[in-house]
Design an enzyme around this catalytic site. Structure first.
Site, mmCIF file in Angstrom:
data_model
loop_
_atom_site.group_PDB
_atom_site.id
_atom_site.type_symbol
_atom_site.label_atom_id
_atom_site.label_comp_id
_atom_site.label_asym_id
_atom_site.label_seq_id
_atom_site.Cartn_x
_atom_site.Cartn_y
_atom_site.Cartn_z
ATOM 1 N N ASP A 1 -8.943 -6.728 -3.854
ATOM 2 C CA ASP A 1 -7.886 -6.104 -3.073
ATOM 3 C C ASP A 1 -7.062 -5.120 -3.890
ATOM 4 O O ASP A 1 -6.912 -5.260 -5.110
ATOM 5 C CB ASP A 1 -6.956 -7.169 -2.479
ATOM 6 C CG ASP A 1 -7.627 -7.991 -1.395
ATOM 7 O OD1 ASP A 1 -8.551 -7.468 -0.744
ATOM 8 O OD2 ASP A 1 -7.230 -9.151 -1.210
ATOM 9 N N PHE A 2 -6.475 -4.162 -3.206
ATOM 10 C CA PHE A 2 -5.618 -3.135 -3.803
ATOM 11 C C PHE A 2 -4.526 -3.767 -4.663
ATOM 12 O O PHE A 2 -4.248 -3.314 -5.770
ATOM 13 C CB PHE A 2 -5.011 -2.307 -2.658
ATOM 14 C CG PHE A 2 -4.083 -1.204 -3.094
ATOM 15 C CD1 PHE A 2 -4.552 -0.108 -3.796
ATOM 16 C CD2 PHE A 2 -2.729 -1.253 -2.771
ATOM 17 C CE1 PHE A 2 -3.697 0.921 -4.181
ATOM 18 C CE2 PHE A 2 -1.866 -0.237 -3.143
ATOM 19 C CZ PHE A 2 -2.347 0.857 -3.856
#
Length: 206
Positions: free
Chosen positions: A42-43
């Site tokens: 994830d970012f």
């Protein structure tokens, strides 16, 4: 041979090479052509991301059916309880179904880099660190698991995928390996069944 890159992905970096909104991407850290992420991170998560130039290896690492273990260091809000640890270990009921059992234990704060920007912590509320190993890859799974037990995730670092780890890798740095590529899956071709002619009747001709 296949090329395998181990990248310690920093916080707030997209797990792709381009972005129309101008966000930080892998292109700023990986200068090797024709390699692609094997799985995602994830970012707002940090840690180990694997990239490869081999489709078979990418499939082996990323495909859910292979259930390759992934270990995370997770900072959660609150002093986590034995009941919460047991729930994570047994599997947690989420909106998309119950998770598989996880391997989990409370650990001392690991000796890791300071995140930029730093985690927002409240002085009146303690935090805990966990080592959590799962064999699934649902969307934001670890965050949803800890939240379901009452302990929201503040920071998430992926330490390892299979036997590969971030040991010795500072954020934004990488290591390149040359490993044997998996054999492609063999397709079994079956011959069509032969049609048999009916045997002539043994009875007398009228």
């Amino acid at each position: 041979m296949a090329k395998l890159i181990l990248l310690n992905k920093p916080f707030n970096v997209l797990c792709q090479f381009t972005d129309t909104d101008g966000r930080d991407t892998l292109a700023n850290y990986v200068k090797v052509a024709r390699v692609y992420p094997a799985g995602r991170l994830d970012f707002d998560s940090e840690g180990l991301l694997l990239l490869t130039d081999n489709g078979q290896l990418q499939q082996k690492i990323a495909a859910p059916e292979h259930k390759m273990p992934k270990t995370y260091w997770v900072q959660v809000e609150g002093d986590i309880t034995a009941e919460a640890l047991m729930a994570l270990s047994n599997g947690v009921a989420l909106k998309d179904g119950r998770t598989l059992p996880a391997e989990v234990r409370k650990i001392p704060e690991p000796d890791v880099w300071r995140r930029q920007p730093p985690v927002r912590e409240r002085k009146a509320i303690p935090t805990s660190w966990l080592e959590l190993t799962i064999r699934e890859g649902r969307n934001r799974q670890v965050r949803r698991m800890t939240a379901a037990t009452g302990f929201p995730t503040l920071r998430l670092i992926r330490y390892s995928v299979g036997s590969w780890t971030i040991d010795g890798l500072a954020p934004g740095t990488l290591k390149t390996l040359e490993i044997h590529a998996p054999e492609p899956a063999k397709t079994i071709h079956r011959r069509p069944a032969r049609s048999r002619k009916p045997k002539p009747s043994k009875g007398k001709t009228p």
